[in-house]
Scaffold this motif. Structure first.
Motif, PDB file in Angstrom:
ATOM      1  N   LEU A   1       1.128  -0.923   0.056  1.00 25.98           N
ATOM      2  CA  LEU A   1       0.207  -0.167  -0.171  1.00 25.98           C
ATOM      3  C   LEU A   1       1.201   1.318  -0.120  1.00 25.98           C
TER       4      LEU A   1
ATOM      5  N   LEU B   1      -2.031   7.768   1.447  1.00 20.90           N
ATOM      6  CA  LEU B   1      -2.823   7.789   2.979  1.00 20.90           C
ATOM      7  C   LEU B   1      -2.958   9.110   3.338  1.00 20.90           C
TER       8      LEU B   1
ATOM      9  N   ASP C   1      -7.828   5.115   5.781  1.00 23.83           N
ATOM     10  CA  ASP C   1      -7.955   3.418   5.045  1.00 23.83           C
ATOM     11  C   ASP C   1      -7.529   2.838   6.424  1.00 23.83           C
TER      12      ASP C   1
ATOM     13  N   GLY D   1      -5.578  -0.006   6.074  1.00 27.70           N
ATOM     14  CA  GLY D   1      -3.865   0.741   5.502  1.00 27.70           C
ATOM     15  C   GLY D   1      -2.961   1.012   6.515  1.00 27.70           C
TER      16      GLY D   1
ATOM     17  N   TRP E   1       0.313   0.007   7.972  1.00 30.38           N
ATOM     18  CA  TRP E   1       1.503   1.126   8.309  1.00 30.38           C
ATOM     19  C   TRP E   1       2.260   1.374   9.672  1.00 30.38           C
TER      20      TRP E   1
END
Lengths: 342, 310, 586
Positions: free
Chosen positions: B64, B69, B96, B99, B103
């Motif tokens: 991703l 983001l 999201d 996501g 991370w």
């Protein structure tokens, strides 16, 4: 026979424990505790001085003061003296019970601590007692029924709870029992506006205590359970018990009369040592449940920084832990089976 | 235990075959450890899960891209419940959640490992020193260890986080510096046990210095316990990171599970019922810490013979 | 043993329901934030000063639209070109203990502040222009000022009863129990960190409140407060987040209020801070001394998006520092307007000004250093964290790098005072008289080199502004003054040192089945709590009279829990004893 590693973890030399008489041992340990306390006071004093911010400036910000007036305020608060002199004043005042005046609350720190200490003691005390009873009881029972359904479930549950962040659990409990089911209050120590006395007061506080204590217990009892379980299992497989069994001693007596009491020793002393962790956990729980305690007060003091308040709470917390350690030493000595046997 | 008890003459001459024998012995021991570890089902499950999670964290940029983001570029609304497009819904800024979780694992795991490394290093060094040296040095070291044991670690961590500048390094330092004392105690105990062994006395008699004794004999013997302790400490460090974030002392600009929870609490997601944002970071923490704990317990059982039967 | 437990249970049920009925006539309000002290000379936190507004009136109060209305004084007039103010105290003004309020109380209060440095904490800055305060007769007070001023000197300062305070050491008097005051409610008790209880003042000159008392309940986190509202533990909550606010929309018995606030939130830029003696302060990026760079930064902020995405629409786009609450002073001066959001124009402006873009897209300043600015915000306010994400992204698009640092509010105060920042999120609540806010932007407002003394709102100084300030400060004509004020705020804006992004709408919610009839300030679409005055809680009425929810706690829960715990202990003990009994047989 206690595992030497466990014994050493508690800081004991076999010689030291067995070789000295009770009064001498007490004196030795008390002396050590005092040294630790002194060290804590000194180091704590310096630690907070490192925090950024000049209190004199913080207190006079926004007012029309000349640099001279700020300096005078600094002098009045004793901040212009060399650090060692300030330390001297702090220690001297400590002996008279004067912990200074809080910058934020403008009240004697001793008074503030007095007000906030009770609730924290109640919270951590209750949590400690319940975790200990629960942890010890479940732990020895799990060891007794090793690898059974009971053992596996409880060990598993304990491991899961051990991995949970306390504040998160607290928040979830708050939402479920306070907000959704509305079974329990959402914060504070007493029902606001209700002036109860006597039994009604006690029950009111008890009602408010349920959720915060549950949050703390859930995370802490797991540790005691695992340690107790390990200790009991270790004891149960010890040589001297093989002999006892060979002589016909019933298994449950093996457990209750020998294994558990002997396992209790390192476990109990370990418990006292970890009570310090409970105190730290109080900060987050008190924040989530708006519990009027010392943990939250300390946390608030850190943002100013309210030096007298921080020094005061730091000394109180650390003193509590040191006292706990001392009691642990005492318990260890008194309960040591090797001494009883001899 | 490493084969150091071959006798004084062997130690002095230390032939090539002697060294090879030691190495072969160590390899055999390692294989034995792995084999015994594999027998603990819970440990294996934990280890496998951990490897998967770590792999995901490392591969995050590939899975991703980070700029998906970016708040100014997200297309979804804020606080949307899970749907086909967003399996775990969106956060208050419209990002999201899955996501952010992915991370976030990077920072959380990084803090966990790094803080533990700091803690282990300090703890091992202090523990070995406190067990090895005598007299005044020992007393001083013991007092220092005592101080760090006695001081409420969270308070000290808060102080450090406030004093030093914001960022992950500060959090790592704060957690590491406040959690080494327990390790030091255990390491000291083990050091004392090892140093009481005959071959150490012999080595000393032959003139081995502090460095040699500590480095060649004590350290390898202490390592297993440190290792077992390490995995347990990582879990504690991850929880500590989330607690510091909750109290507003974390690095609010980096994604981490702790900062996700802080945002959830600050924006009132809990009360609003946005369970996908409140539960997922917490569950992630629980799962990861649990895995570390299982692995740690299995390792402890394998490496510490006394507990093997448990 | 079981019988004892059942008796306890019965007692618990009886007492908890009895308490429910008793506590019904008070309004329970959430209180977030700590109280420092209730001594009005020393209290500076918003929580305590806000509560003090309910118990102490000033000579002149604020009306429902923040206009000056009679407080202790029923009328006042100026003479001597605004240098003398004469206040007449109403004869019906009484303290809550029945004593008459007289000029002596006013003289005592003001003189205490003027003469005792220790009592200047809270309001010392408001009396600097007062020469003397004298009572010409028991109902008349005369203020002699050093120079003419437009702001009413009778506002803001809480008057305290001389017959109580002269018996105490005012610098140490806590004044936190059974307080004698003049407002609609007075403090009866204060449990630190837990509750503040107030009761209605029977002698309040506007008439006793319809509610018997107020209880402020301390909550340390807003989620718990909202849960408390839902479960009935409290009746009124403020400080909701947009998410909490929206989640309560579906509840039948909860009414919401998104009022017009009096606080602005801005992005401040360090134009090169200077201290009182003209020496540079702090470590702001020197590139920011360039007005064009600051203007470009202004152009990169999309205020509409922030209001929509960060506040969920619950706010209004900012213009000058004055919020829409104060209609007289709101908006730009004629012929001036806000800088529009335009990333292309910003890029163009910076290109033309000579800031070349480096290989990574970040521009270089005149020294060839990459232009990376620090952005500071509070770690206690979630909008700061969210806004930082947006600002970082937009600034990147115009070639400026950002380093965000979210720290404690005290650190923000300290660093901003000392000029140790490049960009930071700042916000102030404005009182009805803009003089105080404007005063913080004069050249005289700059602090000492160590940061002590005055507070300069924007670390900026301009002689043009100083002239406008002096003019509005002494202008007694309302219309003319309003115009001057707008010009002054516009001047601040066009210096590009502070970009007001939004005025947040304070979000409140209350149990409509328990209370209603709040008068907001401003009357149309204002707020209930945190007013410049007491209208919100003074006007309310409790709607239900019967014993409502006491939290829905089943009384049986506590004794049940006790039983379980005791049973557990009993079981444990029993198991141990069994072993012991067997031992005897051996």
């Amino acid at each position: 026979m206690t595992d030497p590693v466990v014994a050493e973890t508690l800081g004991h030399d076999d010689e030291e424990v067995r070789g000295s008489s009770l009064p001498r041992y007490l004196a030795l340990k008390a002396g050590g505790a005092l040294v630790s306390l002194a060290l804590v006071v000194v180091l704590g004093f310096f630690t907070f001085r490192v925090l950024p911010g000049d209190p004199a400036i913080t207190m006079t910000r926004g007012r029309q003061v000349t640099p001279g007036e700020v300096e005078r305020l600094r002098q009045a608060m004793g901040l212009d003296q060399p650090l060692l002199v300030q330390l001297g004043h702090f220690v001297r005042d400590l002996f008279t019970g004067d912990l200074g005046t809080s910058y934020v609350y403008r009240r004697p720190v001793t008074e503030l601590i007095g007000e906030y200490l009770g609730p924290t003691l109640l919270l951590t005390g209750s949590a400690a007692i319940i975790s200990i009873i629960l942890g010890l009881w479940l732990g020895q029972k799990a060891a007794w029924r090793r690898n059974s359904w009971f053992d596996k479930t409880h060990t598993g549950l304990a491991l899961v709870f051990w991995s949970v962040p306390t504040f998160w659990l607290g928040l979830l409990l708050l939402l479920m029992f306070g907000g959704w089911l509305q079974w329990l209050p959402t914060g504070g120590m007493t029902t606001p506006g209700a002036h109860e006395t006597g039994l009604a007061y006690v029950l009111d506080v008890a009602e408010h205590l349920v959720l915060p204590v549950t949050s703390m217990v859930a995370v802490v009892y797991a540790q005691y359970l695992m340690v107790m379980r390990a200790s009991v299992l270790e004891e149960m497989s010890a040589d001297y018990l093989t002999t006892a069994r060979a002589k016909g001693l019933r298994e449950d007596l093996v457990r209750t009369r020998h294994a558990v009491p002997n396992a209790l020793l390192p476990t109990v002393t370990l418990i006292f040592l970890t009570i310090g962790g409970l105190i730290a956990g109080a900060v987050t729980v008190e924040t989530v449940f708006s519990w009027p305690g010392l943990g939250y007060l300390t946390y608030k003091g850190l943002s100013a920084p309210d030096l007298p308040l921080l020094q005061g709470t730091f000394v109180v917390f650390s003193a509590a832990v040191i006292v706990m350690n001392f009691v642990a030493d005492l318990v260890y000595r008194v309960l040591d089976p090797r001494l009883k046997a001899s | 235990m490493p084969g150091g008890g071959a006798g004084p003459r062997a130690a002095k001459t230390s032939t090539a075959s002697g060294r090879a024998a030691v190495r072969a012995q160590r390899r055999a021991r390692l294989a034995e450890v792995v084999r015994q570890f594999a027998a603990h089902r819970s440990g294996v499950v934990g280890a496998v899960l951990l490897l998967v999670i770590i792999a995901l964290a490392v591969l995050a940029p590939l899975l991703l891209p980070f700029d998906r983001l970016d708040v100014t570029r997200v297309t979804a609304g804020a606080n949307e419940p899970p749907s086909g497009g967003h399996w775990l819904g969106t956060d208050p800024s419209g990002r999201d959640v899955l996501g952010v979780l992915l991370w976030g694992s990077r920072a959380s795991l990084l803090v966990g490992f790094a803080a533990t490394a700091v803690s282990m290093v300090i703890g091992t060094v202090m523990g070995m020193a406190a067990g090895h040296f005598e007299g005044l040095t020992r007393s001083v070291l013991l007092r220092i260890i005592d101080f760090f044991l006695v001081v409420p670690s969270l308070i000290l961590a808060i102080v450090l986080s406030t004093v030093l500048s914001r960022g992950l390094t500060t959090i790592i330092l704060a957690i590491g510096v406040t959690s080494w004392a327990a390790t030091a105690r255990v390491v000291r105990a083990q050091t004392l046990t090892i140093e009481a062994r005959p071959y150490i006395e012999r080595a000393r008699a032959l003139g081995a210095g502090d460095g040699r004794i500590l480095g060649k004999h004590v350290f390898p013997a202490v390592l297993p316990i440190v290792l077992a302790n390490t995995t347990l400490t990582v879990g504690a460090a991850i929880i500590a990171e989330s607690t510091l974030s909750f109290l507003g002392l974390g690095d609010a600009t980096t994604f981490s599970w702790g900062s996700m929870l802080k945002i959830a609490l600050d924006t009132g997601a809990a009360t609003a019922g946005y369970w996908w944002f409140v539960l997922t970071p917490g569950i992630a923490i629980v799962v990861v810490v649990l895995c570390f704990t299982l692995v740690g317990r299995a390792l402890e059982a394998v490496l510490n013979p006394t507990l093997r039967s448990l | 043993m079981l019988a004892v437990l059942l008796a306890l249970a019965g007692g618990a049920v009886a007492t908890t329901s009895a308490q429910a009925q008793e506590s019904d006539k008070t309004l329970k309000v959430s209180l977030v934030g700590d109280i420092d002290t209730f001594n009005p000379f020393l209290a500076i936190l918003l929580s305590s000063t806000g509560l003090n507004r309910y118990q102490y009136e000033a000579l002149v109060g604020y009306g429902k639209n923040s206009e000056p209305v009679p407080g202790i004084a029923e009328k006042w007039e100026t003479s001597n070109q605004g240098k003398t103010w004469t206040f007449t105290i109403g004869e019906d003004r009484k303290w809550s203990d029945g004593e008459q309020i007289t000029a002596d109380d006013v003289v005592y209060t003001y003189t205490s502040i003027l003469e005792t440095p220790a009592l200047q904490e809270a309001n010392g800055g408001l009396v600097t222009n007062i020469d003397k305060v004298e009572a010409s007769d028991p109902q008349t007070v005369v203020f002699t000022l050093k120079s003419a001023q437009a702001s009413n000197p009778g506002q803001e300062i809480p008057i305290v009863p001389e017959h109580i305070w002269s018996e105490q050491d005012a610098t140490k008097f806590k004044a936190d129990s059974d307080v004698v005051g003049s407002g609609p409610y007075t403090l009866t008790s204060f449990k630190t960190g837990q509750t503040v209880e107030m009761k209605a003042n029977p002698h309040f000159w506007r008439g006793k409140s319809k509610i018997d008392g107020l209880t402020f309940v301390s909550y340390k986190n807003s989620d718990a407060a909202v849960q408390g509202l839902k479960s009935g533990d409290i009746d009124l909550v403020d400080g909701l987040t947009p998410a909490q606010y929206e989640s309560l929309e579906k509840s039948d018995n909860i009414k919401l209020n998104a009022g017009i606030g009096r606080r602005y939130q801005a992005l401040a830029i360090n134009p090169g801070a200077i201290d009182k003696d003209g020496k540079p302060m702090g470590d702001g990026n020197p590139a920011l001394k360039d007005e064009k760079l600051r203007q470009a930064i202004f152009m990169a902020i999309d205020k509409e998006t922030i209001v929509k995405r960060v506040l969920n629409g619950l706010g209004t786009v900012g213009q000058t520092e004055v919020p829409a609450t104060y209609q007289d002073y709101f908006g730009f001066a004629d012929g001036h307007e806000a800088v529009p959001f335009d990333l292309d124009a910003a890029n163009q402006l910076l290109d033309d000004a000579g800031y070349e873009k480096g290989a990574d897209g970040i521009r270089e300043d005149k020294q060839g250093e990459p232009l990376v600015l620090r952005l500071m915000g509070r770690n206690t306010e979630s909008p700061h964290a969210q806004m930082a994400d947006f600002v970082e992204s937009w600034l990147k698009e115009i070639g400026i790098g950002t380093e965000t640092q979210l720290v404690t509010p005290d650190k923000v105060n300290e660093d901003s005072t000392l000029g140790k920042y490049d960009l930071y999120f700042t916000g102030w609540s404005l009182g009805p008289d803009p003089d105080a806010q404007l005063a913080m932007n004069t050249c005289d407002s700059r602090p000492n080199a160590d940061g002590s003394g005055n507070t300069s709102e924007n670390n900026w100084c301009s002689s043009e502004f100083d002239q406008l300030f002096k003019a509005q400060h002494a202008e007694l004509d309302k219309a003319k003054r309003a115009d001057l004020v707008k010009q002054a705020f516009t001047t601040i804006y066009e210096a590009y040192v502070s970009n007001p992004i939004y005025y947040i709408k304070p979000l409140e919610a209350y149990r409509s089945d328990r209370v209603d009839g709040f008068v907001t300030q401003p009357e149309k679409g204002g707020v209930i709590l945190n007013q410049n005055g007491y209208w919100g809680l003074y006007s309310a009425e409790l709607t239900s009279a019967d014993a409502a929810d006491d939290g829905g706690t089943p009384g049986w829960l506590i004794p049940a829990a006790v039983v379980v715990v005791l049973a557990g202990i009993a079981g444990f003990v029993a198991v141990r004893r069994r072993g012991g009994a067997a031992e005897d047989r051996e």
